[in-house]
Design a protein around this motif. Structure first.
Motif, PDB file in Angstrom:
ATOM      1  N   LEU A 166       0.813  -1.206   0.000  1.00 23.95           N
ATOM      2  CA  LEU A 166       0.000   0.000   0.000  1.00 23.95           C
ATOM      3  C   LEU A 166       0.850   1.262   0.000  1.00 23.95           C
ATOM      4  O   LEU A 166       0.500   2.264  -0.624  1.00 23.95           O
ATOM      5  CB  LEU A 166      -0.937  -0.002   1.218  1.00 23.95           C
ATOM      6  N   ALA A 167       1.978   1.212   0.689  1.00 20.22           N
ATOM      7  CA  ALA A 167       2.841   2.391   0.770  1.00 20.22           C
ATOM      8  C   ALA A 167       3.425   2.785  -0.582  1.00 20.22           C
ATOM      9  O   ALA A 167       3.918   3.900  -0.740  1.00 20.22           O
ATOM     10  CB  ALA A 167       3.964   2.149   1.769  1.00 20.22           C
ATOM     11  N   ALA A 168       3.368   1.884  -1.568  1.00 26.36           N
ATOM     12  CA  ALA A 168       3.843   2.239  -2.905  1.00 26.36           C
ATOM     13  C   ALA A 168       2.944   3.302  -3.545  1.00 26.36           C
ATOM     14  O   ALA A 168       3.370   4.051  -4.421  1.00 26.36           O
ATOM     15  CB  ALA A 168       3.897   0.999  -3.799  1.00 26.36           C
ATOM     16  N   VAL A 169       1.688   3.367  -3.091  1.00 31.79           N
ATOM     17  CA  VAL A 169       0.740   4.358  -3.607  1.00 31.79           C
ATOM     18  C   VAL A 169       0.917   5.682  -2.875  1.00 31.79           C
ATOM     19  O   VAL A 169       0.915   6.750  -3.481  1.00 31.79           O
ATOM     20  CB  VAL A 169      -0.706   3.838  -3.456  1.00 31.79           C
ATOM     21  N   HIS A 170       1.065   5.610  -1.566  1.00 33.18           N
ATOM     22  CA  HIS A 170       1.328   6.790  -0.735  1.00 33.18           C
ATOM     23  C   HIS A 170       1.917   6.283   0.586  1.00 33.18           C
ATOM     24  O   HIS A 170       1.435   5.295   1.137  1.00 33.18           O
ATOM     25  CB  HIS A 170       0.044   7.588  -0.478  1.00 33.18           C
ATOM     26  N   PRO A 171       2.920   6.965   1.131  1.00 32.50           N
ATOM     27  CA  PRO A 171       3.559   6.470   2.359  1.00 32.50           C
ATOM     28  C   PRO A 171       2.622   6.335   3.549  1.00 32.50           C
ATOM     29  O   PRO A 171       2.892   5.546   4.460  1.00 32.50           O
ATOM     30  CB  PRO A 171       4.638   7.539   2.636  1.00 32.50           C
ATOM     31  N   LYS A 172       1.506   7.075   3.562  1.00 29.42           N
ATOM     32  CA  LYS A 172       0.600   7.022   4.703  1.00 29.42           C
ATOM     33  C   LYS A 172      -0.588   6.092   4.482  1.00 29.42           C
ATOM     34  O   LYS A 172      -1.482   6.012   5.329  1.00 29.42           O
ATOM     35  CB  LYS A 172       0.104   8.433   5.048  1.00 29.42           C
ATOM     36  N   LEU A 173      -0.592   5.386   3.367  1.00 31.35           N
ATOM     37  CA  LEU A 173      -1.654   4.414   3.113  1.00 31.35           C
ATOM     38  C   LEU A 173      -1.224   3.084   3.718  1.00 31.35           C
ATOM     39  O   LEU A 173      -0.220   2.495   3.313  1.00 31.35           O
ATOM     40  CB  LEU A 173      -1.881   4.270   1.609  1.00 31.35           C
ATOM     41  N   THR A 174      -1.966   2.612   4.728  1.00 31.48           N
ATOM     42  CA  THR A 174      -1.575   1.400   5.459  1.00 31.48           C
ATOM     43  C   THR A 174      -2.789   0.501   5.689  1.00 31.48           C
ATOM     44  O   THR A 174      -3.906   0.823   5.284  1.00 31.48           O
ATOM     45  CB  THR A 174      -0.969   1.762   6.832  1.00 31.48           C
ATOM     46  N   GLU A 175      -2.550  -0.609   6.399  1.00 28.94           N
ATOM     47  CA  GLU A 175      -3.644  -1.510   6.742  1.00 28.94           C
ATOM     48  C   GLU A 175      -4.622  -0.870   7.719  1.00 28.94           C
ATOM     49  O   GLU A 175      -5.773  -1.289   7.809  1.00 28.94           O
ATOM     50  CB  GLU A 175      -3.085  -2.787   7.364  1.00 28.94           C
ATOM     51  N   THR A 176      -4.174   0.141   8.455  1.00 32.84           N
ATOM     52  CA  THR A 176      -5.031   0.748   9.475  1.00 32.84           C
ATOM     53  C   THR A 176      -5.512   2.147   9.105  1.00 32.84           C
ATOM     54  O   THR A 176      -6.421   2.678   9.747  1.00 32.84           O
ATOM     55  CB  THR A 176      -4.283   0.834  10.818  1.00 32.84           C
TER      56      THR A 176
END
Length: 547
Positions: A166-176
């Motif tokens: 997910l972080a490949a899309v944006h560093p703050k995009l995570t599982e939570t």
């Protein structure tokens, strides 16, 4: 585009240049509860892991070229909306396609610009490629951020795959955590100029489009929220007009008198055509005036995306001088034609046999600049523009803005065109006014229009010798070259003209950038014959009001 026309005249003019000089006008410049409509972005978890936790030693060197090519293909596919093709370059195609679609569609992103940056090895079989994302959010503005793509070799061969996370899309995009777009309609908004006097849309119509005066303007934010509770964790980006502290008026850096001169000049000389203009204080980067034609239409001054034409030769020249590739007295022939994949030529197929580089600059000879293409590496212009002119950094001006784009050329033809402001180069009056101020002072100062706004972009100072030569060349362009429309203005005046090709057979965009007594101005007029003939009268009138 069968040949970028160009320069001994300026830009891409295919006909003669009309000299339409206006009489200067003497003017003195004085210094002086939302409705929410939330749009939720739902990105389901799953398929995320922190790649590198068990990885090998970081090699720290340059990555395998194949890794960068894969990253560029992935970014190109994503940007073009070919999400399936982009996803197939990852090791989790189905999940990648779902997340990419959810991210771009859920945040209402249109026509993203994704530019690959540094590629570094990560062990023997891994790599990381940084990239800059410029995400235009429909009707609001552009969200810019940096991220990193992790890659790994596919099997024992030379093929590479993006290791999906997910972080490949944006560093703050995570599982939570995920993103949510919130739209608002602005309440009634008022503003004051640099001296505290009211700036109204009635007196200054362009301020409605630039600042959003009058209320009812779209604004919004991209928020980071908890996936499960919806709790807002942070705000990643804001768009649209914002009130000052304590719900007071927006405090701007605008000079009301110069703003009035800019709006009057566009109304008088643009003849109803689309146009934009920005005037900057060269010592601070503060925006003194921002005007558009039509005044209440699209904010071309800050958000336009134009090829800058031959005004970009200011940056190209700075790079060439800085490298010692030329001096003003260097002989650089200006032939009628020069073929680099396509045939480039000068206005009316003119030529200057045995020209010096000074003559090439002041008469804007494109073929001479094309001939110097081997003096700069493929990535050198992109790096130079960022390092010294702040283009490629994220600018926080206080209102939505497009901050320029200098892509690495894809081939020799595109590289040749980029040297005189064509190809995929994009700018607007805000960017080119900043370029002019940097060239004239040697120091980049990120533009701002809202007082107290903390600039986010920085750059290194240009060497003194480069600045001295640039100023002399721009001054000679006024006294002897293609910007003689400004001749006779008192004070220290320098300029560069440009005419940017839009289509091979259609009308051009006319540009003029100039400075006088501490103020830098850039103007673009669409459907133009030339920069000097169409943007020239506008800029002359604005500079005449500086005092």
């Amino acid at each position: 585009m069968t040949g970028h026309g160009v320069g001994y005249g300026e830009g891409v003019v295919y006909g003669g240049v009309r000299d339409r000089r206006p009489r200067p006008r003497a003017r003195r410049r004085r210094r002086r509860g939302p409705v929410l409509a939330a749009v939720a972005l739902v990105l389901a978890g799953g398929g995320y892991w922190a790649w590198g936790a068990d990885g090998g030693e970081d090699g720290g060197g340059a990555a395998d070229p194949g890794a960068r090519r894969t990253a560029e293909r992935f970014l190109d596919g994503w940007a073009a909306g070919r999400l399936g093709a982009a996803a197939r370059l990852t090791d989790s195609p189905a999940e990648a396609e779902r997340i990419l679609a959810s991210f771009t569609e859920g945040l209402e992103i249109e026509d993203p610009k994704l530019t690959a940056g540094e590629a570094r090895a990560d062990g023997d079989d891994g790599a990381e490629v940084t990239y800059t994302a410029k995400m235009p959010v429909r009707g609001l503005g552009t969200w810019t951020y940096d991220a990193t793509l992790p890659l790994a070799r596919a099997g024992d061969g030379d093929a590479w795959r993006v290791r999906w996370e997910l972080a490949a899309v944006h560093p703050k995009l995570t599982e939570t955590e995920k993103f949510r777009l919130v739209r608002e309609e602005s309440a009634e908004l008022d503003a004051v100029d640099r001296d505290g006097a009211a700036v109204s849309a009635a007196d200054h119509p362009s301020m409605a489009g630039v600042l959003g005066l009058g209320g009812g303007r779209p604004q919004g934010a991209v928020q980071v929220v908890d996936r499960h509770t919806g709790e807002v964790r942070s705000t990643e980006a804001r768009f649209g007009p914002r009130r000052g502290a304590g719900d007071g008026p927006v405090r701007t850096t605008v000079d009301a008198e110069l703003q009035g001169a800019a709006e009057e000049a566009l109304a008088r000389h643009a003849d109803g055509r689309n146009a934009g203009l920005v005037a900057l204080d060269m010592d601070s980067g503060e925006v003194l005036a921002a005007a558009n034609s039509p005044a209440t239409g699209f904010n071309r001054a800050f958000q336009g995306t134009y090829a800058p034409g031959s005004t970009w030769k200011v940056v190209t020249t700075a790079a060439l001088l800085n490298k010692g590739a030329v001096s003003p007295g260097t002989t650089v022939d200006c032939p009628r034609y020069l073929t680099v994949g396509k045939r480039f030529h000068n206005v009316e197929t003119s030529e200057i046999p045995g020209a010096t580089f000074r003559e090439d600059f002041i008469h804007s000879c494109n073929t001479a600049f094309v001939a110097l293409r081997d003096s700069l590496g493929d990535e050198e212009m992109t790096e130079f523009a960022r390092r010294y002119f702040g283009i490629g950094e994220v600018w926080q001006t206080g209102v939505p803005s497009f901050d320029g784009e200098v892509p690495v050329p894809r081939d020799e033809t595109e590289k040749a065109a980029a040297l005189f402001g064509q190809g995929r180069l994009r700018a607007n009056p805000l960017v080119m006014a900043s370029v002019t101020a940097t060239a004239a002072t040697g120091t980049f100062r990120q533009p701002v229009i809202v007082a107290g706004q903390e600039p986010t972009a920085t750059a290194e100072p240009l060497p003194d010798g480069v600045v001295e030569q640039l100023r002399a060349l721009m001054r000679d362009t006024v006294t002897e070259g293609s910007a003689q429309v400004l001749a006779g203005l008192p004070g220290d005046v320098g300029a560069k003209t440009g005419t940017a090709e839009v289509t091979a057979t259609g009308p051009n965009n006319g540009w003029l950038v100039a400075y006088r007594d501490g103020v830098a101005v850039a103007c673009v007029v669409e459907d133009a014959e030339s920069g000097s003939g169409d943007a020239g009268p506008v800029v002359r009138e604005v500079l005449a009001a500086v005092g």
